[in-house]
Motif scaffolding. Structure first.
Motif, PDB file in Angstrom:
ATOM      1  N   LEU A 128       4.726  -5.830   4.449  1.00 36.92           N
ATOM      2  CA  LEU A 128       5.877  -5.935   3.546  1.00 36.92           C
ATOM      3  C   LEU A 128       5.460  -6.268   2.124  1.00 36.92           C
ATOM      4  CD1 LEU A 128       8.422  -7.880   5.802  1.00 36.92           C
ATOM      5  CD2 LEU A 128       8.603  -5.508   5.026  1.00 36.92           C
ATOM      6  N   ALA A 129       4.359  -6.994   1.985  1.00 37.21           N
ATOM      7  CA  ALA A 129       3.884  -7.362   0.646  1.00 37.21           C
ATOM      8  C   ALA A 129       3.195  -6.196  -0.047  1.00 37.21           C
ATOM      9  CB  ALA A 129       2.932  -8.554   0.741  1.00 37.21           C
ATOM     10  N   SER A 130       2.403  -5.432   0.706  1.00 34.34           N
ATOM     11  CA  SER A 130       1.600  -4.377   0.070  1.00 34.34           C
ATOM     12  C   SER A 130       2.306  -3.034   0.000  1.00 34.34           C
ATOM     13  CB  SER A 130       0.281  -4.213   0.829  1.00 34.34           C
ATOM     14  OG  SER A 130       0.512  -3.862   2.178  1.00 34.34           O
ATOM     15  N   ALA A 131       3.047  -2.682   1.059  1.00 33.53           N
ATOM     16  CA  ALA A 131       3.644  -1.346   1.122  1.00 33.53           C
ATOM     17  C   ALA A 131       4.639  -1.073  -0.016  1.00 33.53           C
ATOM     18  CB  ALA A 131       4.300  -1.127   2.477  1.00 33.53           C
ATOM     19  N   ILE A 136       6.139   1.907  -4.502  1.00 34.25           N
ATOM     20  CA  ILE A 136       7.000   1.956  -5.692  1.00 34.25           C
ATOM     21  C   ILE A 136       6.172   2.001  -6.970  1.00 34.25           C
ATOM     22  CG2 ILE A 136       8.776   0.732  -7.012  1.00 34.25           C
ATOM     23  CD1 ILE A 136       9.753  -0.403  -4.305  1.00 34.25           C
ATOM     24  N   ARG A 137       5.300   0.986  -7.157  1.00 29.17           N
ATOM     25  CA  ARG A 137       4.523   0.937  -8.402  1.00 29.17           C
ATOM     26  C   ARG A 137       3.594   2.142  -8.531  1.00 29.17           C
ATOM     27  NH1 ARG A 137       0.248  -3.381  -8.080  1.00 29.17           N
ATOM     28  NH2 ARG A 137      -0.835  -1.652  -7.069  1.00 29.17           N
ATOM     29  N   ASP A 138       2.803   2.355  -7.504  1.00 30.58           N
ATOM     30  CA  ASP A 138       1.864   3.475  -7.570  1.00 30.58           C
ATOM     31  C   ASP A 138       2.583   4.816  -7.418  1.00 30.58           C
ATOM     32  OD1 ASP A 138      -0.177   1.687  -7.927  1.00 30.58           O
ATOM     33  OD2 ASP A 138      -0.722   1.601  -5.828  1.00 30.58           O
ATOM     34  N   GLY A 139       3.697   4.816  -6.662  1.00 32.18           N
ATOM     35  CA  GLY A 139       4.474   6.043  -6.552  1.00 32.18           C
ATOM     36  C   GLY A 139       5.048   6.460  -7.903  1.00 32.18           C
ATOM     37  N   LEU A 140       5.611   5.488  -8.634  1.00 32.66           N
ATOM     38  CA  LEU A 140       6.137   5.792  -9.972  1.00 32.66           C
ATOM     39  C   LEU A 140       5.015   6.162 -10.932  1.00 32.66           C
ATOM     40  CD1 LEU A 140       8.826   2.965 -10.301  1.00 32.66           C
ATOM     41  CD2 LEU A 140       9.238   5.410 -10.011  1.00 32.66           C
ATOM     42  N   THR A 141       3.868   5.506 -10.773  1.00 33.55           N
ATOM     43  CA  THR A 141       2.707   5.855 -11.619  1.00 33.55           C
ATOM     44  C   THR A 141       2.294   7.305 -11.379  1.00 33.55           C
ATOM     45  OG1 THR A 141       1.913   3.564 -11.587  1.00 33.55           O
ATOM     46  CG2 THR A 141       0.316   5.260 -12.161  1.00 33.55           C
ATOM     47  N   ALA A 279      -5.614  11.306 -17.171  1.00 32.37           N
ATOM     48  CA  ALA A 279      -4.439  11.215 -16.301  1.00 32.37           C
ATOM     49  C   ALA A 279      -4.775  11.637 -14.879  1.00 32.37           C
ATOM     50  CB  ALA A 279      -3.315  12.074 -16.865  1.00 32.37           C
ATOM     51  N   ALA A 280      -5.564  12.721 -14.759  1.00 33.16           N
ATOM     52  CA  ALA A 280      -5.945  13.204 -13.422  1.00 33.16           C
ATOM     53  C   ALA A 280      -6.787  12.169 -12.687  1.00 33.16           C
ATOM     54  CB  ALA A 280      -6.702  14.520 -13.552  1.00 33.16           C
ATOM     55  N   MET A 281      -7.724  11.535 -13.411  1.00 33.36           N
ATOM     56  CA  MET A 281      -8.571  10.506 -12.777  1.00 33.36           C
ATOM     57  C   MET A 281      -7.757   9.249 -12.467  1.00 33.36           C
ATOM     58  SD  MET A 281     -12.206  10.910 -14.809  1.00 33.36           S
ATOM     59  CE  MET A 281     -13.008   9.762 -13.699  1.00 33.36           C
ATOM     60  N   SER A 282      -6.761   8.959 -13.315  1.00 30.05           N
ATOM     61  CA  SER A 282      -5.888   7.798 -13.047  1.00 30.05           C
ATOM     62  C   SER A 282      -5.030   8.033 -11.811  1.00 30.05           C
ATOM     63  CB  SER A 282      -4.997   7.524 -14.262  1.00 30.05           C
ATOM     64  OG  SER A 282      -5.781   7.152 -15.382  1.00 30.05           O
ATOM     65  N   LEU A 283      -4.777   9.291 -11.489  1.00 24.73           N
ATOM     66  CA  LEU A 283      -4.027   9.613 -10.276  1.00 24.73           C
ATOM     67  C   LEU A 283      -4.815   9.266  -9.020  1.00 24.73           C
ATOM     68  CD1 LEU A 283      -2.318  13.089 -10.843  1.00 24.73           C
ATOM     69  CD2 LEU A 283      -1.197  10.980 -10.120  1.00 24.73           C
ATOM     70  N   TYR A 284      -6.131   9.320  -9.138  1.00 24.68           N
ATOM     71  CA  TYR A 284      -6.983   9.163  -7.954  1.00 24.68           C
ATOM     72  C   TYR A 284      -6.785   7.804  -7.284  1.00 24.68           C
ATOM     73  CZ  TYR A 284     -11.155   8.372  -5.181  1.00 24.68           C
ATOM     74  OH  TYR A 284     -11.998   8.057  -4.165  1.00 24.68           O
ATOM     75  N   ASN A 285      -6.798   6.737  -8.081  1.00 20.85           N
ATOM     76  CA  ASN A 285      -6.717   5.382  -7.508  1.00 20.85           C
ATOM     77  C   ASN A 285      -5.404   5.140  -6.766  1.00 20.85           C
ATOM     78  OD1 ASN A 285      -7.964   2.832  -7.051  1.00 20.85           O
ATOM     79  ND2 ASN A 285      -6.568   1.941  -8.557  1.00 20.85           N
ATOM     80  N   PRO A 286      -4.213   5.436  -7.361  1.00 18.92           N
ATOM     81  CA  PRO A 286      -2.979   5.226  -6.583  1.00 18.92           C
ATOM     82  C   PRO A 286      -2.863   6.124  -5.365  1.00 18.92           C
ATOM     83  CG  PRO A 286      -2.504   6.230  -8.725  1.00 18.92           C
ATOM     84  CD  PRO A 286      -3.922   5.790  -8.759  1.00 18.92           C
ATOM     85  N   ILE A 287      -3.361   7.371  -5.450  1.00 18.03           N
ATOM     86  CA  ILE A 287      -3.315   8.244  -4.271  1.00 18.03           C
ATOM     87  C   ILE A 287      -4.232   7.693  -3.174  1.00 18.03           C
ATOM     88  CG2 ILE A 287      -3.951  10.531  -3.404  1.00 18.03           C
ATOM     89  CD1 ILE A 287      -2.965  11.705  -6.026  1.00 18.03           C
ATOM     90  N   LYS A 288      -5.370   7.141  -3.566  1.00 11.49           N
ATOM     91  CA  LYS A 288      -6.294   6.532  -2.610  1.00 11.49           C
ATOM     92  C   LYS A 288      -5.637   5.313  -1.941  1.00 11.49           C
ATOM     93  CE  LYS A 288     -10.993   4.678  -2.310  1.00 11.49           C
ATOM     94  NZ  LYS A 288     -12.204   4.330  -3.086  1.00 11.49           N
ATOM     95  N   LYS A 289      -4.878   4.549  -2.748  1.00  8.97           N
ATOM     96  CA  LYS A 289      -4.169   3.394  -2.192  1.00  8.97           C
ATOM     97  C   LYS A 289      -3.111   3.844  -1.192  1.00  8.97           C
ATOM     98  CE  LYS A 289      -4.754   0.092  -5.978  1.00  8.97           C
ATOM     99  NZ  LYS A 289      -4.057  -0.684  -7.037  1.00  8.97           N
ATOM    100  N   PHE A 290      -2.487   4.988  -1.468  1.00 10.60           N
ATOM    101  CA  PHE A 290      -1.508   5.535  -0.528  1.00 10.60           C
ATOM    102  C   PHE A 290      -2.161   5.768   0.831  1.00 10.60           C
ATOM    103  CE2 PHE A 290       1.778   5.837  -3.484  1.00 10.60           C
ATOM    104  CZ  PHE A 290       2.906   6.407  -2.906  1.00 10.60           C
TER     105      PHE A 290
END
Length: 571
Positions: A128-131, A136-141, A279-290
């Motif tokens: 519940l804390a991480s998901a 939301i944060r990384d999804g919006l990013t 921007a493309a490289m910044s996408l990598y980290n949130p997608i990896k977190k997903f």
């Protein structure tokens, strides 16, 4: 399962919405930084405009300061929400356990229940804390950066995005595996808790029989099983990062290979190209977190399944809709053609008919497994008969509220249950809110006052878990004082002196003399010497009443009671 969690957010919506707002702010700033990079390269560095450069530096510092504040805020608020839900679930599960009938605890190990309260709730809290944060944060990013990429070069961006469906498919398959492994890991953890719980409570037996090696080996087996399942989960989680790395490298190679040629040919500015790569490289980290949060979510859902499965358990013994409070006990207790068996056993009671008159002391004797303790448990409505009825003053006890029925009774058992609290609190457990004078008077009547006075802090002495700092006789007298303080109309003594030495038993018998006065008493005993004072002795065998009478009459009959008496005399 997710829908069942929604009500737990009810009083936390404001904090959750503020956290979401902060997450949106973090996502917006992450996207804005990429735009600012394009601006600095094209509008400052390319034309050597120091004024624009200085403004850009100030804006960058301001944006990251604001991002830090928003980051802290959403982290704290999401933690508050997840911890609040976890606390509520623990309270709810723990409270629900007390609503369940004893039959539930006969089928479940204490380790299994403990695992639901601790490990499963903690696993759900982490999810519940991480998901929400990542979704939301990384999804919006991700949405913001995708929009920015489309703005810079929509055709090129769409080509790069062709790889996203493949990534989604891989993450979905890994999610199914991780949920299965997560559920299994929690089951193995429950098994390990059971071994630990059992060993800790049986430590004197383990040491006496020198079976430390066996217990250590049993734990090692369960620990190895847990390890194997966790490593299965790790393998699933470990696969996600390399897969995302490979996909990310393919996208980056495509951007540099194709985009670089466009820059050289003058079709794309250097600022746009660098911003696109950033921007493309910044996408990598949130997608990896997903990819990683998918595993946590599946484990959280598996934990939620186990928690709600426990909350869905219904008590087998409940108040009837038209149940009334039990009146003052005035006549008798009647067992009428009572049949009973436990779910995993053969018939325990068979057509039992028994009357216990008010003020009478009735003893139940017989071999182990003859149904003595079951009769007491049925009277307390820990279970209900399969057939027949039990009546209190002519009223079926199923038509009385459980609370009012049990308020008329107290029980003293062979294995005395005391709590890791003060002597005073343990005695007052029978009547919460009792005055000090009442507690002391009850202790005096139980012949416990003198030894209590000699304890380090008297009545305020902490007696340890299960009263381990007291002797067996002392624990029993505390239990008797607890029953005296409750002042029950009906008293049940279940093998209450069988584990005591002669001296302790003598003191406890004196305490019983105070406790038995003017009460209706059901005595359960193996040792026939303890039932001689009973008005009536009931002899049970294989769930049936074989004989009934007082001590002298039963000896004269030379039946089963006489046989038991002679056997114990020889011993």
């Amino acid at each position: 399962m997710v829908k069942r969690l929604f009500p737990y957010f009810k009083k936390l919506w404001v904090r959750l919405f503020v956290a979401i707002f902060c997450m949106a702010g973090v996502a917006a700033i992450s996207t804005a930084v990429m735009w600012l990079m394009k601006f600095l390269i094209d509008e400052s560095l390319a034309i050597k405009d120091t004024g624009a450069l200085n403004i850009g530096i100030v804006v960058i510092l301001s944006m990251f300061a604001l991002k830090s504040i928003l980051w802290y805020s959403h982290t704290y608020l999401t933690a508050f929400v997840s911890q609040s839900i976890s606390r509520k679930l623990r309270d709810q599960v723990y409270g629900h356990l007390y609503s369940l009938s004893l039959g539930f605890f006969d089928e479940k190990t204490s380790g299994n229940i403990l695992s639901r309260l601790t490990n499963d709730v903690t696993m759900l809290q982490i999810s519940l804390a991480s998901a929400p944060t990542i979704l939301i944060r990384d999804g919006l990013t991700i949405m913001g950066l995708i929009g920015f990429l489309l703005y810079l070069h929509w055709k090129f961006a769409l080509v790069c995005f062709l790889i996203l469906p493949l990534a989604a498919l891989i993450l979905t398959k890994l999610g199914i595996k991780s949920r299965r492994a997560g559920r299994e890991s929690q089951e193995r953890m429950a098994d390990m808790y059971s071994v630990i719980q059992e060993a800790l409570t049986a430590m004197p037996i383990v040491k006496t029989f020198q079976n430390e090696a066996k217990e250590i080996n049993d734990f090692a087996v369960e620990n190895r099983n847990y390890f194997n399942v966790i490593m299965k989960l790790v393998r699933v989680e470990a696969q996600s990062s390399p897969i995302m790395e490979v996909l990310g490298s393919l996208v980056l190679a495509l951007i540099i290979g194709v985009g670089g040629h466009d820059v050289i040919q003058g079709n794309w500015s250097l600022g746009e190209f660098m911003a696109f790569i950033g921007a493309a490289m910044s996408l990598y980290n949130p997608i990896k977190k997903f990819a990683k949060v998918n595993v946590q979510m599946q484990m959280g859902l598996a934990a939620a399944e186990r928690i709600f499965h426990l909350l869905d358990q219904k008590p087998m013994v409940v108040d009837n809709p038209n149940a009334v409070n039990a009146p003052t006990f005035s006549k008798d207790i009647a067992f009428k053609n009572v049949d009973f068996q436990y779910p995993t056993s053969l018939t325990v009671l068979n057509k039992v008919n028994l009357n216990i008159h008010k003020g009478e002391i009735v003893a139940l004797v017989g071999p182990s497994g003859s149904g003595k303790t079951t009769i007491a448990q049925l009277l307390l409505r820990f279970y209900d008969p399969l057939l027949g009825s039990i009546e209190l003053d002519g009223v079926d006890i199923r038509n009385l509220t459980i609370k009012s029925l049990r308020s008329k009774m107290a029980i003293v058992t062979q294995e005395t249950h005391l709590f890791n609290e003060t002597v005073s609190e343990n005695i007052a457990y029978g009547k919460p809110g009792s005055k000090r004078e009442e507690i002391i008077q009850a202790a005096k009547l139980a012949y416990a006052h003198d030894f209590i006075q000699n304890l380090p802090n008297g009545y305020e002495t902490i007696i340890g878990e299960r009263g381990t700092r007291l002797s067996g006789g002392e624990r029993q007298r505390i239990a008797i004082a607890r029953s005296i303080l409750k002042d029950p109309e009906i008293l049940i003594l279940d093998e209450a002196t069988s584990a005591l030495d002669a001296e302790s038993e003598q003191m406890v018998q004196k305490a019983f003399d105070s406790l038995l006065q003017k009460r209706t008493v059901l005595v359960i005993a193996h040792r026939l010497a303890t039932v001689r004072k009973s008005n009536r002795i009931i002899v049970l065998e294989n769930g049936k009443i074989k004989e009934s009478g007082n001590h002298e009459d039963l000896l004269e009959k030379k039946g089963m009671y006489h046989k038991l008496f002679e056997l114990q005399s020889l011993v």
